[in-house]
Design a protein around this motif. Structure first.
Motif, PDB file in Angstrom:
ATOM      1  N   GLN A  66     100.106  -9.871  92.216  1.00  0.00           N
ATOM      2  CA  GLN A  66     101.040 -10.538  91.282  1.00  0.00           C
ATOM      3  C   GLN A  66     101.913 -10.844  92.698  1.00  0.00           C
ATOM      4  OE1 GLN A  66     101.641  -8.502  88.067  1.00  0.00           O
ATOM      5  NE2 GLN A  66     101.572  -9.356  87.020  1.00  0.00           N
ATOM      6  N   SER A  67     102.635 -10.195  93.729  1.00  0.00           N
ATOM      7  CA  SER A  67     103.543 -10.177  94.468  1.00  0.00           C
ATOM      8  C   SER A  67     103.664 -10.904  95.362  1.00  0.00           C
ATOM      9  CB  SER A  67     103.648  -8.473  94.809  1.00  0.00           C
ATOM     10  OG  SER A  67     102.941  -8.564  95.902  1.00  0.00           O
ATOM     11  N   MET A  68     101.945 -11.158  96.134  1.00  0.00           N
ATOM     12  CA  MET A  68     101.272 -12.575  96.446  1.00  0.00           C
ATOM     13  C   MET A  68     100.635 -13.609  96.192  1.00  0.00           C
ATOM     14  SD  MET A  68     101.503 -10.715  99.339  1.00  0.00           S
ATOM     15  CE  MET A  68     100.303 -11.670 100.481  1.00  0.00           C
ATOM     16  N   ASN A  69     101.567 -13.730  94.275  1.00  0.00           N
ATOM     17  CA  ASN A  69     101.080 -14.586  93.825  1.00  0.00           C
ATOM     18  C   ASN A  69      99.827 -15.506  94.314  1.00  0.00           C
ATOM     19  OD1 ASN A  69     102.194 -17.123  91.943  1.00  0.00           O
ATOM     20  ND2 ASN A  69     103.329 -18.522  93.971  1.00  0.00           N
ATOM     21  N   LEU A  70      99.002 -15.038  93.747  1.00  0.00           N
ATOM     22  CA  LEU A  70      97.690 -15.295  94.245  1.00  0.00           C
ATOM     23  C   LEU A  70      97.024 -15.749  93.129  1.00  0.00           C
ATOM     24  CD1 LEU A  70      96.289 -12.289  96.570  1.00  0.00           C
ATOM     25  CD2 LEU A  70      97.401 -14.413  96.773  1.00  0.00           C
ATOM     26  N   HIS A  71      96.326 -16.705  92.897  1.00  0.00           N
ATOM     27  CA  HIS A  71      95.479 -18.013  92.192  1.00  0.00           C
ATOM     28  C   HIS A  71      94.143 -17.738  92.279  1.00  0.00           C
ATOM     29  CE1 HIS A  71      99.136 -17.973  89.472  1.00  0.00           C
ATOM     30  NE2 HIS A  71      99.911 -18.549  90.438  1.00  0.00           N
ATOM     31  N   HIS A  72      93.106 -17.753  91.437  1.00  0.00           N
ATOM     32  CA  HIS A  72      91.607 -18.770  91.262  1.00  0.00           C
ATOM     33  C   HIS A  72      91.185 -17.458  93.079  1.00  0.00           C
ATOM     34  CE1 HIS A  72      89.558 -21.814  89.987  1.00  0.00           C
ATOM     35  NE2 HIS A  72      88.889 -22.153  91.482  1.00  0.00           N
ATOM     36  N   ILE A  73      91.565 -16.833  92.617  1.00  0.00           N
ATOM     37  CA  ILE A  73      90.858 -15.214  93.152  1.00  0.00           C
ATOM     38  C   ILE A  73      89.863 -15.235  92.980  1.00  0.00           C
ATOM     39  CG2 ILE A  73      93.221 -14.813  93.946  1.00  0.00           C
ATOM     40  CD1 ILE A  73      92.598 -12.023  92.481  1.00  0.00           C
ATOM     41  N   ILE A  74      88.526 -14.490  93.842  1.00  0.00           N
ATOM     42  CA  ILE A  74      87.490 -13.755  93.626  1.00  0.00           C
ATOM     43  C   ILE A  74      87.995 -12.314  93.710  1.00  0.00           C
ATOM     44  CG2 ILE A  74      85.174 -13.576  95.230  1.00  0.00           C
ATOM     45  CD1 ILE A  74      85.878 -16.504  93.231  1.00  0.00           C
ATOM     46  N   LEU A  75      87.616 -11.332  92.879  1.00  0.00           N
ATOM     47  CA  LEU A  75      87.944 -10.126  92.824  1.00  0.00           C
ATOM     48  C   LEU A  75      87.024  -9.438  93.095  1.00  0.00           C
ATOM     49  CD1 LEU A  75      90.425  -8.106  92.988  1.00  0.00           C
ATOM     50  CD2 LEU A  75      89.916  -7.814  89.844  1.00  0.00           C
ATOM     51  N   VAL A  76      86.746  -8.783  94.464  1.00  0.00           N
ATOM     52  CA  VAL A  76      85.490  -8.039  94.048  1.00  0.00           C
ATOM     53  C   VAL A  76      85.691  -6.822  94.755  1.00  0.00           C
ATOM     54  CG1 VAL A  76      84.040  -7.407  96.279  1.00  0.00           C
ATOM     55  CG2 VAL A  76      84.637  -9.929  95.907  1.00  0.00           C
ATOM     56  N   GLY A  77      85.134  -5.606  93.858  1.00  0.00           N
ATOM     57  CA  GLY A  77      85.201  -4.228  93.856  1.00  0.00           C
ATOM     58  C   GLY A  77      83.944  -3.679  93.595  1.00  0.00           C
ATOM     59  N   HIS A  78      84.223  -2.435  95.077  1.00  0.00           N
ATOM     60  CA  HIS A  78      82.843  -1.612  95.630  1.00  0.00           C
ATOM     61  C   HIS A  78      82.483  -0.167  95.153  1.00  0.00           C
ATOM     62  CE1 HIS A  78      81.329   1.254  98.671  1.00  0.00           C
ATOM     63  NE2 HIS A  78      80.028   0.671  98.378  1.00  0.00           N
TER      64      HIS A  78
END
Length: 249
Positions: A66-78
């Motif tokens: 939210q603070s970086m105002n990111l949208h349409h992201i590919i959220l990767v979890g390892h």
């Protein structure tokens, strides 16, 4: 491989790691033309406070997005990061284009990460936790060497082990309410590395694929070679390309 529209990746590491786990992979994704973030979360990296909760971790990642105002992201979890991106998806679903699980936990509603460990491992972790002074778990080297970095040389394994620190125990044992996660319609992918023995493979009760992956319902499946941690350092180009294949439309 080098699309006109760059993807925006947010990479979430697992237990006994910090954000530097992604350094080489992130560099390759950027070389391919993508935008990459690898935020650190509480209890890891330079943070000396190990008294953290799973909620603190997931909320910190959501706040970063939210603070970086990111949208349409590919959220990767390892690994453990899979449980984190499950909760982050509940918090900021409108900002996520796709979830990518890289040999990662996909928990059922009401489960903890510890619930998915074999009984012997869970009991050993409980004993280590109880004997620690700050409610942490430090992996014994033989376990780390044979299951987390089984494809690495002994020298590489020793070097990687020297860089890890004790893991906060509480987030691993917290039961998570994931009702909302399983109501979301966010596209999902699972990247499976076949030599990863951090969880027992070939079992109906444990393992990354198909035990974890099939919980995603409809998902894109990407398979390759690699172990749990050392392949990220040894073959970042290949892993970066697999993450792109998992994340692209």
């Amino acid at each position: 491989m080098y699309p006109n529209r760059p993807l925006t990746f947010v990479l979430i590491h697992g237990s006994w790691a910090d954000s530097s786990f992604w350094d080489s992979i992130a560099a390759e994704l950027r070389r391919m033309g993508h935008i990459v973030y690898a935020p650190e979360y509480p209890g890891h990296g330079a943070d000396p406070n190990k008294a953290v909760t799973h909620e603190m971790i997931s909320r910190s990642v959501a706040h970063f997005i939210q603070s970086m105002n990111l949208h349409h992201i590919i959220l990767v979890g390892h690994s453990f990061g899979g449980s984190v991106i499950q909760k982050v998806a509940e918090l900021v679903p409108d900002r996520i284009h796709r979830l990518v699980f890289l040999d990662a936990f996909v928990l059922l509603d009401g489960q903890s990460v510890a619930d998915e460990l074999p009984d012997s491992a869970r009991e050993a972790f409980q004993q280590i936790r109880q004997s620690s002074k700050d409610d942490t778990i430090m992996l014994p080297f033989p376990l780390f060497r044979e299951t987390f970095v089984n494809l690495a040389s002994l020298e590489q394994a020793q070097h990687m082990y020297s860089q890890i620190s004790p893991e906060p125990a509480q987030p691993l044992f917290e039961k998570l309410n994931l009702t909302k996660f399983y109501s979301l319609n966010i596209p999902k992918s699972y990247v499976y590395l076949m030599e990863d023995t951090a969880l027992p493979q070939g079992s109906q009760m444990y393992g990354w694929h198909p035990h974890m992956s099939n919980r995603l319902g409809l998902f894109r499946f990407i398979q390759g070679h690699g172990d749990h941690m050392s392949t990220a350092k040894a073959e970042p180009v290949r892993l970066a390309r697999q993450l792109y294949e998992a994340g692209r439309d």
